[in-house]
Design an enzyme around this catalytic site. Structure first.
Site, mmCIF file in Angstrom:
data_model
loop_
_atom_site.group_PDB
_atom_site.id
_atom_site.type_symbol
_atom_site.label_atom_id
_atom_site.label_comp_id
_atom_site.label_asym_id
_atom_site.label_seq_id
_atom_site.Cartn_x
_atom_site.Cartn_y
_atom_site.Cartn_z
ATOM 1 N N VAL A 1 18.149 69.593 55.705
ATOM 2 C CA VAL A 1 16.926 68.859 56.034
ATOM 3 C C VAL A 1 15.813 69.811 56.481
ATOM 4 C CG1 VAL A 1 18.238 66.786 56.708
ATOM 5 C CG2 VAL A 1 17.616 68.456 58.469
ATOM 6 N N HIS B 1 19.745 64.430 52.131
ATOM 7 C CA HIS B 1 19.879 63.995 53.532
ATOM 8 C C HIS B 1 18.523 63.930 54.230
ATOM 9 C CE1 HIS B 1 24.439 65.153 53.793
ATOM 10 N NE2 HIS B 1 24.221 64.031 53.149
ATOM 11 N N ASN C 1 31.001 80.937 49.494
ATOM 12 C CA ASN C 1 31.163 80.551 50.893
ATOM 13 C C ASN C 1 31.876 81.672 51.642
ATOM 14 O OD1 ASN C 1 31.976 79.098 53.380
ATOM 15 N ND2 ASN C 1 31.430 77.254 52.229
ATOM 16 N N GLU D 1 34.118 81.088 53.758
ATOM 17 C CA GLU D 1 35.502 80.642 53.995
ATOM 18 C C GLU D 1 35.948 79.703 52.886
ATOM 19 O OE1 GLU D 1 35.112 78.535 57.643
ATOM 20 O OE2 GLU D 1 34.895 80.378 58.833
HETATM 21 C C1 BJW Z 1 28.205 80.477 54.822
HETATM 22 C C2 BJW Z 1 27.387 81.284 55.587
HETATM 23 C C3 BJW Z 1 26.850 82.377 54.938
HETATM 24 C C4 BJW Z 1 28.072 79.654 56.891
HETATM 25 N N1 BJW Z 1 27.182 82.587 53.662
HETATM 26 N N2 BJW Z 1 28.573 80.644 53.583
HETATM 27 C C5 BJW Z 1 35.386 57.896 57.882
HETATM 28 C C6 BJW Z 1 34.760 57.262 58.953
HETATM 29 C C7 BJW Z 1 33.364 57.065 58.960
HETATM 30 C C8 BJW Z 1 32.570 57.499 57.936
HETATM 31 C C9 BJW Z 1 33.205 58.124 56.882
HETATM 32 C C10 BJW Z 1 34.582 58.294 56.846
HETATM 33 N N3 BJW Z 1 34.891 58.915 55.693
HETATM 34 C C11 BJW Z 1 33.756 59.137 55.026
HETATM 35 C C12 BJW Z 1 32.722 58.666 55.726
HETATM 36 C C13 BJW Z 1 31.305 58.724 55.351
HETATM 37 C C14 BJW Z 1 30.580 59.888 55.999
HETATM 38 C C15 BJW Z 1 31.407 61.174 55.881
HETATM 39 O O1 BJW Z 1 31.441 61.815 54.853
HETATM 40 N N4 BJW Z 1 32.063 61.601 56.965
HETATM 41 C C16 BJW Z 1 32.957 62.775 56.911
HETATM 42 C C17 BJW Z 1 32.535 63.807 57.965
HETATM 43 C C18 BJW Z 1 34.363 62.280 57.089
HETATM 44 N N5 BJW Z 1 29.359 59.991 55.232
HETATM 45 C C19 BJW Z 1 28.325 59.250 55.527
HETATM 46 O O2 BJW Z 1 28.311 58.473 56.485
HETATM 47 C C20 BJW Z 1 27.166 59.346 54.559
HETATM 48 N N6 BJW Z 1 26.794 58.031 54.164
HETATM 49 C C21 BJW Z 1 27.620 57.274 53.432
HETATM 50 O O3 BJW Z 1 28.675 57.708 52.995
HETATM 51 O O4 BJW Z 1 27.173 55.984 53.235
HETATM 52 C C22 BJW Z 1 28.155 55.023 52.769
HETATM 53 C C23 BJW Z 1 29.202 54.795 53.882
HETATM 54 C C24 BJW Z 1 28.787 54.443 55.138
HETATM 55 C C25 BJW Z 1 29.752 54.234 56.147
HETATM 56 C C26 BJW Z 1 31.110 54.430 55.911
HETATM 57 C C27 BJW Z 1 31.504 54.828 54.627
HETATM 58 C C28 BJW Z 1 30.541 54.994 53.607
HETATM 59 C C29 BJW Z 1 25.975 59.988 55.238
HETATM 60 C C30 BJW Z 1 26.267 61.400 55.637
HETATM 61 C C31 BJW Z 1 25.066 61.948 56.432
HETATM 62 C C32 BJW Z 1 25.334 63.337 56.955
HETATM 63 N N7 BJW Z 1 24.305 63.678 57.876
HETATM 64 C C33 BJW Z 1 24.250 65.029 58.417
HETATM 65 C C34 BJW Z 1 23.073 65.107 59.410
HETATM 66 C C35 BJW Z 1 21.750 65.102 58.629
HETATM 67 C C36 BJW Z 1 20.562 65.116 59.518
HETATM 68 C C37 BJW Z 1 20.492 66.342 60.382
HETATM 69 O O5 BJW Z 1 20.584 67.489 59.912
HETATM 70 O O6 BJW Z 1 20.325 66.151 61.563
HETATM 71 O O7 BJW Z 1 24.069 65.965 57.349
HETATM 72 S S1 BJW Z 1 25.782 65.567 59.182
HETATM 73 C C38 BJW Z 1 25.705 67.215 58.580
HETATM 74 O O8 BJW Z 1 26.774 67.458 57.632
HETATM 75 C C39 BJW Z 1 24.394 67.304 57.779
HETATM 76 C C40 BJW Z 1 24.801 68.155 56.626
HETATM 77 O O9 BJW Z 1 23.903 67.997 55.554
HETATM 78 C C41 BJW Z 1 26.193 67.687 56.326
HETATM 79 C C42 BJW Z 1 27.031 68.668 55.548
HETATM 80 O O10 BJW Z 1 27.262 69.837 56.288
HETATM 81 P P1 BJW Z 1 27.254 71.246 55.539
HETATM 82 O O11 BJW Z 1 25.926 71.500 54.975
HETATM 83 O O12 BJW Z 1 28.398 71.324 54.627
HETATM 84 O O13 BJW Z 1 27.412 72.256 56.795
HETATM 85 P P2 BJW Z 1 28.742 72.748 57.526
HETATM 86 O O14 BJW Z 1 28.315 73.324 58.824
HETATM 87 O O15 BJW Z 1 29.775 71.732 57.572
HETATM 88 O O16 BJW Z 1 29.265 73.932 56.587
HETATM 89 C C43 BJW Z 1 28.564 75.150 56.444
HETATM 90 C C44 BJW Z 1 29.366 76.006 55.466
HETATM 91 O O17 BJW Z 1 28.619 77.175 55.215
HETATM 92 C C45 BJW Z 1 30.730 76.435 55.996
HETATM 93 O O18 BJW Z 1 31.710 76.165 54.994
HETATM 94 C C46 BJW Z 1 30.594 77.929 56.235
HETATM 95 O O19 BJW Z 1 31.780 78.668 55.951
HETATM 96 C C47 BJW Z 1 29.495 78.291 55.258
HETATM 97 N N8 BJW Z 1 28.647 79.424 55.690
HETATM 98 N N9 BJW Z 1 27.328 80.741 56.874
HETATM 99 C C48 BJW Z 1 28.039 81.741 53.021
HETATM 100 N N10 BJW Z 1 26.057 83.219 55.601
#
Ligand code: BJW
Ligand code: ZN
Length: 226
Positions: free
Chosen positions: A86, A102, A196, A198
């Site tokens: 974001v 997002h 990545n 990791e």
């Molecule tokens: C490097 C590096 C370098 C570091 N070089 N690599 C069970 C219960 C309840 C809900 C759910 C459930 N199962 C599934 C769900 C749905 C839920 C979900 O997926 N939850 C899981 C966590 C289980 N999803 C949602 O709710 C989504 N909506 C949806 O599905 O609607 C329908 C629905 C609703 C309700 C129930 C079921 C379905 C919406 C998801 C919204 C996510 N929002 C956030 C916050 C955004 C706003 C903000 O920024 O404030 O989005 S959370 C956060 O995670 C953010 C990110 O975009 C998102 C992904 O994270 P990302 O980008 O992968 O970051 P990291 O930190 O996890 O990873 C970084 C990586 O980089 C690592 O691997 C490092 O190794 C690597 N790295 N430095 C190379 N230098």
């Protein structure tokens, strides 16, 4: 080509990730800060969190990996960048065909009239209100339990279904529906490559995993792309 990016691509700009070392969800409970229920219960607390993050992002810049992807877009005929981030850093780097699935932390949305506006003031206070209708504003980002914008989601799935190559860069690949895009690409015959630090749950499915830092790998990959 489709590219899916996550917080890891902005880590080298100084933007905290969510789940790794120093990740936001290691120190803060996502349920208290990034859900519609949290905002309804305590909007001031949620705004404090977002003002802090806006202030952090305001003073950083895009890095060589963001810039390399903007350059890659000029080399590849059909290119879609799907970002979970974001922070707006892909836009700052010049990426054009970008799906910010997002949302964008520099936009605010009125909880009453729904209007979306850009606002680059880092600290908006703990109770910002809409100029049109005086409704409470919220960050224009997607929280847990919220649906993604339907058109953006369709475009992301279309790109995943039709690409020949998908690069998955700096995401833990655990948040849905984003984690499904590479699975969709792979099931339609695309070559999936992951970059990545990791291994992730996607690593076993990917055709190629390139371990290392985005700033080292992505610019080299793009330089050598003919
Ligand atoms: C490097 C590096 C370098 C570091 N070089 N690599 C069970 C219960 C309840 C809900 C759910 C459930 N199962 C599934 C769900 C749905 C839920 C979900 O997926 N939850 C899981 C966590 C289980 N999803 C949602 O709710 C989504 N909506 C949806 O599905 O609607 C329908 C629905 C609703 C309700 C129930 C079921 C379905 C919406 C998801 C919204 C996510 N929002 C956030 C916050 C955004 C706003 C903000 O920024 O404030 O989005 S959370 C956060 O995670 C953010 C990110 O975009 C998102 C992904 O994270 P990302 O980008 O992968 O970051 P990291 O930190 O996890 O990873 C970084 C990586 O980089 C690592 O691997 C490092 O190794 C690597 N790295 N430095 C190379 N230098
Ligand atoms: Zn309004």
């Amino acid at each position: 080509m489709a590219v899916l990016t996550g917080a890891g691509i902005s880590a080298e700009s100084g933007v905290p990730t969510f789940r790794g070392k120093g990740g936001l969800w290691r120190s803060y409970r996502s349920q208290d800060l990034a859900t519609p229920e949290a905002f309804a219960a305590n909007p001031s607390l949620v705004w404090e969190f977002y003002n802090w993050r806006r202030s952090l992002i305001a003073v950083v810049d895009c890095n060589p990996a963001h810039r390399a992807l903007a350059q890659l877009e000029t080399k590849v005929p059909h290119f879609t960048l799907i970002s979970q981030n974001v922070d707006g850093l892909h836009l700052r780097a010049g990426s054009k065909n970008l799906l910010e699935i997002h949302g964008n932390i520099w936009k605010v949305r009125c909880t009453k009239c729904g209007s979306i506006t850009a606002n680059y003031t880092p600290d908006l206070g703990t109770s910002p209100h809409c100029h049109r209708c005086a409704g409470l504003l919220r960050p224009h980002v997607v929280w847990f339990g919220e649906s993604l914008d339907y058109k953006l989601l369709q475009s992301a799935f279309d790109a995943s279904r039709t690409c020949d190559v998908m690069l998955v860069i700096g995401t833990s690949a655990v948040v849905q529906p984003s984690a499904s895009f590479p699975v969709e690409a792979k099931s339609r015959g695309a070559m999936v490559a992951e970059i990545n630090l990791e291994p992730t749950p996607l690593s076993s499915l990917a055709d190629m995993t390139i371990p290392g830092k985005v700033g080292d790998i992505v610019p080299r990959l793009v330089e050598n792309w003919s």
